[in-house]
Design an enzyme around this catalytic site. Structure first.
Site, short mmCIF file in Angstrom:
data_model
loop_
_atom_site.label_atom_id
_atom_site.label_comp_id
_atom_site.label_asym_id
_atom_site.label_seq_id
_atom_site.Cartn_x
_atom_site.Cartn_y
_atom_site.Cartn_z
N HIS A 242 2.54 8.37 3.82
CA HIS A 242 2.04 6.99 3.83
C HIS A 242 2.58 6.21 5.04
O HIS A 242 1.84 5.58 5.79
CB HIS A 242 2.43 6.28 2.54
CG HIS A 242 1.84 4.90 2.44
ND1 HIS A 242 0.84 4.58 1.56
CD2 HIS A 242 2.11 3.79 3.14
CE1 HIS A 242 0.51 3.31 1.73
NE2 HIS A 242 1.28 2.80 2.68
N GLU A 246 0.33 5.02 8.37
CA GLU A 246 0.11 3.60 8.69
C GLU A 246 0.56 3.28 10.11
O GLU A 246 -0.14 2.59 10.85
CB GLU A 246 0.85 2.70 7.69
CG GLU A 246 0.24 2.69 6.28
CD GLU A 246 -1.21 2.21 6.24
OE1 GLU A 246 -1.61 1.41 7.12
OE2 GLU A 246 -1.95 2.65 5.34
#
Ligand code: ADP
Ligand code: MG
Length: 379
Positions: A242, A246
């Protein structure tokens, strides 16, 4: 009669919320999760279910109480009310569930946990929409000349949301860990991989990010890997993915927008470093995407700041809510990428920092704590 009964049910629910919100939350560390989860037995699974059965209603009650005290009318927004309803429903289901004593109880309990986890899939997105609803209300009020709060006050909301989302990461980690413990796999303890390779996780994140970048702009910069790319450590690969995903999406967007898609795109560099004293693992992502003006730097951590001109919410009105961060989400637009990634890092005692040179590029430093002895930060 009907409404009297409904009112009495509501008051007993709120009574339970206050009762459980008064109890302290119990944090765990990555190390504890690892130790507990190795050599899993039925007795241990029952033990883990008992802990969740005790702990989760407390954590949910804390969040309901927080949602009720949200400032600036945010708690009245329809989306926030929806999120609160989910939290209350899950708390009630947990409290109604009988004591977990046998293997059969544990199986039923786990099935319930799975359905609860699914219920909350879209919490982030729905809360983000709540903040957006508040913004719209405020713009309306501003036009009429009676703004209830200043835009600057909105910054205060940030620390509330940080705590709320951090808690969500914790609850989902505990549930996910319990569910995953039942599916034994070599080299894994629940959702923790004992030999997580940052380079390997980064490779997958780069792949998806490039895909999205090419879909949006027609091209994407390359990514070079440097440093100790063979290094591995125990970590939760989905969290690491994650964060890297990002940061990578941001860098790719910046590089393409700064240089223009018709020109040569300088490669993004990813460096993995393992500290000598077995303490820190650092990953740096360096781009030549023009950087961020210093005046905008504090805002990049806000849940309301994005320079992307997407109409994520407007285009969703009336549609079903997507799961948070699904593959269909745009490359940028919510303004949630950096603040949520930093929470994932801090959850296990790490951190995320952004250093920028305006006019040249940005360095993102992701620090992970190797020993994993930091207790969950509990708001
Ligand atoms: P989003 O990408 O949805 O806008 P983020 O939290 O990921 O939300 O980033 C917030 C903002 O910070 C971006 O809109 C962008 O303006 C700025 N930003 C983040 N990373 C970079 C980068 N590597 N280079 C330039 N600007 C960046
Ligand atoms: Mg982003």
């Amino acid at each position: 009669m009907q409404s009297a009964r409904a009112a009495s049910k509501l008051s007993s629910t709120m009574h339970r919320v206050m009762e459980y919100a008064a109890k302290p939350q119990n944090g765990v560390t990555l190390q504890e999760l690892l130790e507990f989860g190795s050599d899993i037995t039925t007795a241990k699974l029952i033990h883990s279910a008992k802990f969740l059965h005790y702990e989760m209603p407390i954590r949910y009650a804390h969040r309901v109480k927080d949602l009720d005290t949200l400032p600036y009318g945010l708690c009245q927004m329809p989306s926030v009310q929806q999120v609160k309803k989910w939290y209350i429903q899950s708390m009630e289901e947990l409290l109604e569930f009988p004591k977990v004593q046998t293997a059969a109880d544990e199986r039923r309990f786990t099935a319930m946990i799975e359905s609860i986890k699914e219920r909350h899939n879209a919490t982030l997105f729905t809360m983000a929409r709540g903040v957006h609803e508040l913004k719209l209300t405020m713009h309306e009020a501003e036009k009429k000349g009676n703004l209830p709060i200043s835009m600057a006050d909105m910054i205060d909301l940030h620390s509330f949301l940080d705590g709320f989302y951090l808690s969500r990461i914790g609850i989902r980690m505990l549930m996910g860990q319990h569910i995953a413990l039942r599916q034994k796999e070599e080299g894994w303890v629940g959702c923790i991989c004992e030999a997580t390779s940052p380079a390997e996780v980064a490779l997958a994140a780069v792949d998806t990010a490039r895909h999205m970048c090419i879909r949006q702009y027609g091209d994407a910069p390359d990514v070079e890997f440097h440093g100790d790319t063979n290094f591995t450590m125990p970590y939760v690969p989905s969290h690491l993915h994650h964060m890297l995903f990002e940061v990578m999406k941001n860098s790719m967007r910046a590089v393409v927008e700064f240089h223009g898609v018709d020109n040569a795109l300088p490669a993004i560099k990813l460096i993995v470093a393992d500290g000598d004293n077995n303490e820190d693992v650092s990953i740096k992502i360096s781009d030549e995407g023009g950087g961020i003006p210093r005046s905008a730097l504090p805002r990049i951590w806000s849940y309301m700041y994005t320079t992307a001109n997407s109409h994520v919410f407007e285009s969703m009105i009336g549609e079903s809510v997507p799961m948070d961060f699904g593959g269909e989400s745009p490359l940028a637009g919510l303004g949630y990428g950096l603040p949520i990634s930093r929470l994932f890092a801090r959850y296990f005692g790490g951190d995320l920092q952004i250093i920028s040179m305006e006019g040249y590029g940005t360095d993102a430093y992701l620090h992970l704590r190797r020993v994993g002895d930091a207790s969950e930060p509990l708001p």
